[in-house]
Design a protein around this motif. Sequence first.
Motif, PDB file in Angstrom:
ATOM      1  N   VAL A 146     -20.748 -16.633  -4.181  1.00  0.00           N
ATOM      2  CA  VAL A 146     -19.171 -17.108  -5.099  1.00  0.00           C
ATOM      3  C   VAL A 146     -19.388 -18.437  -5.244  1.00  0.00           C
ATOM      4  CG1 VAL A 146     -16.913 -17.111  -5.232  1.00  0.00           C
ATOM      5  CG2 VAL A 146     -17.920 -15.190  -4.073  1.00  0.00           C
ATOM      6  N   THR A 147     -19.551 -18.995  -6.489  1.00  0.00           N
ATOM      7  CA  THR A 147     -19.900 -20.223  -6.867  1.00  0.00           C
ATOM      8  C   THR A 147     -18.909 -20.879  -8.049  1.00  0.00           C
ATOM      9  OG1 THR A 147     -21.506 -19.749  -8.329  1.00  0.00           O
ATOM     10  CG2 THR A 147     -22.357 -20.193  -6.282  1.00  0.00           C
ATOM     11  N   THR A 148     -17.949 -20.106  -8.399  1.00  0.00           N
ATOM     12  CA  THR A 148     -17.095 -20.433  -9.378  1.00  0.00           C
ATOM     13  C   THR A 148     -15.637 -20.384  -8.833  1.00  0.00           C
ATOM     14  OG1 THR A 148     -16.706 -18.374 -10.413  1.00  0.00           O
ATOM     15  CG2 THR A 148     -18.763 -19.849 -11.246  1.00  0.00           C
ATOM     16  N   VAL A 149     -14.576 -21.271  -9.496  1.00  0.00           N
ATOM     17  CA  VAL A 149     -13.354 -21.094  -9.122  1.00  0.00           C
ATOM     18  C   VAL A 149     -12.683 -19.806  -9.242  1.00  0.00           C
ATOM     19  CG1 VAL A 149     -10.996 -22.208  -9.349  1.00  0.00           C
ATOM     20  CG2 VAL A 149     -13.026 -23.623  -9.103  1.00  0.00           C
ATOM     21  N   GLU A 151     -14.234 -16.869  -9.526  1.00  0.00           N
ATOM     22  CA  GLU A 151     -14.717 -15.876  -8.635  1.00  0.00           C
ATOM     23  C   GLU A 151     -14.069 -15.865  -7.498  1.00  0.00           C
ATOM     24  OE1 GLU A 151     -19.123 -14.958  -9.407  1.00  0.00           O
ATOM     25  OE2 GLU A 151     -18.816 -17.055  -9.099  1.00  0.00           O
ATOM     26  N   ALA A 152     -13.760 -17.305  -6.586  1.00  0.00           N
ATOM     27  CA  ALA A 152     -13.041 -17.581  -5.497  1.00  0.00           C
ATOM     28  C   ALA A 152     -11.572 -17.213  -5.657  1.00  0.00           C
ATOM     29  CB  ALA A 152     -13.320 -18.871  -4.977  1.00  0.00           C
ATOM     30  N   ASP A 153     -10.883 -17.509  -6.576  1.00  0.00           N
ATOM     31  CA  ASP A 153      -9.540 -17.240  -6.744  1.00  0.00           C
ATOM     32  C   ASP A 153      -9.240 -15.501  -7.103  1.00  0.00           C
ATOM     33  OD1 ASP A 153      -9.124 -19.792  -7.054  1.00  0.00           O
ATOM     34  OD2 ASP A 153      -8.798 -19.844  -9.048  1.00  0.00           O
ATOM     35  N   ALA A 159     -15.635 -14.440  -1.004  1.00  0.00           N
ATOM     36  CA  ALA A 159     -16.084 -15.774  -0.907  1.00  0.00           C
ATOM     37  C   ALA A 159     -16.366 -16.139   0.404  1.00  0.00           C
ATOM     38  CB  ALA A 159     -15.199 -16.871  -1.601  1.00  0.00           C
ATOM     39  N   ASP A 174     -21.703 -25.577  -3.778  1.00  0.00           N
ATOM     40  CA  ASP A 174     -20.901 -24.670  -4.579  1.00  0.00           C
ATOM     41  C   ASP A 174     -20.262 -23.671  -3.544  1.00  0.00           C
ATOM     42  OD1 ASP A 174     -21.224 -26.447  -6.668  1.00  0.00           O
ATOM     43  OD2 ASP A 174     -22.633 -24.976  -7.520  1.00  0.00           O
ATOM     44  N   MET A 178     -16.412 -23.418  -2.522  1.00  0.00           N
ATOM     45  CA  MET A 178     -15.743 -22.123  -3.120  1.00  0.00           C
ATOM     46  C   MET A 178     -15.017 -21.341  -1.792  1.00  0.00           C
ATOM     47  SD  MET A 178     -15.367 -22.237  -6.139  1.00  0.00           S
ATOM     48  CE  MET A 178     -15.673 -24.040  -5.951  1.00  0.00           C
ATOM     49  N   GLU A 181     -11.860 -23.264  -1.704  1.00  0.00           N
ATOM     50  CA  GLU A 181     -10.945 -22.760  -2.674  1.00  0.00           C
ATOM     51  C   GLU A 181     -10.456 -21.509  -2.403  1.00  0.00           C
ATOM     52  OE1 GLU A 181      -8.938 -22.399  -6.230  1.00  0.00           O
ATOM     53  OE2 GLU A 181     -10.002 -24.109  -5.404  1.00  0.00           O
TER      54      GLU A 181
END
Length: 309
Positions: A146-149, A151-153, A159, A174, A178, A181
Amino acid sequence: MPSIRHEIPLQLLRNRAEVAPRIATMLGLPVPDLPCWRPGPETVTLLSPGELHLDIVVVGSRADKPEYAIIHEVQNSCTGDELDRIAFSWPAYITHVRQRLHCPVVLLAFCPDERSATKIATPIDTGHPGFVFSPRTYWPGVLPAVTTVAEADQWPELALLSAPGHLGESERHDVLAMALEAMQHLEPDKRVLYHDYISTCVPKRYRKEWEELVSMAIENYHWESYFAHEHQAIGRAEGHAKGHAEGRVDMIKESILRILERRGIVVDAAVTARVTGCSDLEQLTQWQDLALEVDTAAQFLESAADVSG
């Protein structure tokens, strides 16, 4: 006493039932698309006196009728004794949950690393012709990083579960960012535990990087009061701003004591005095590693003295 590396993955699965079928789908299992997923029975009563204690069961249903069940075990050890226990208990989990719910059942086992996952996945011959049970195991590296906001959200649980398996040079920063995040979307009163879980999973050589990310996040984000209070050591003790260096020293002191407590080690006056009386950042960082390794307070004090020279 169950370890944090056993209990936190289970907490993440209990937190949101839909995580289990999503993981099963990622592993290539034919999970049906069902409108409702809920926690199921974690204890199965046998015909003879006795009970089987499962880690967690998630049941998918349609119109209140169970149609698919996922047993999720967290298995951190692959010693001979543990493999013997698994050989007799896990096939029973499958058959008894299937008999109870009258639907297909699969068992997934979350393991700490690829070696353990491979060993625990060894097929189990039950003795009945054709009845060979093969545990379906996985480890953090099998799950997508999980490397993007976004996906983490959307999937904060994934994550955190996947982070320890993706700590290579190209993605580590990243992935750890995350993980932080993701914690914003999980229960505020358990964020300290999630932080400690990642700290125990991250190898020593990367732990300082993780703690620095946490420190920067605390400085630049208005955390809920409970979490800020629990993280006094990260530069927000009693709501007063501290310098970065001083805040980091306090952060590690608090982290050492918290890690010992979470691992079930009694933190007595001698340990507290030794930790809080130190202001050497490098020394405290070494003691933080010790806190993850020792088994008793006396062992911590002895090892701390050796490290101090």
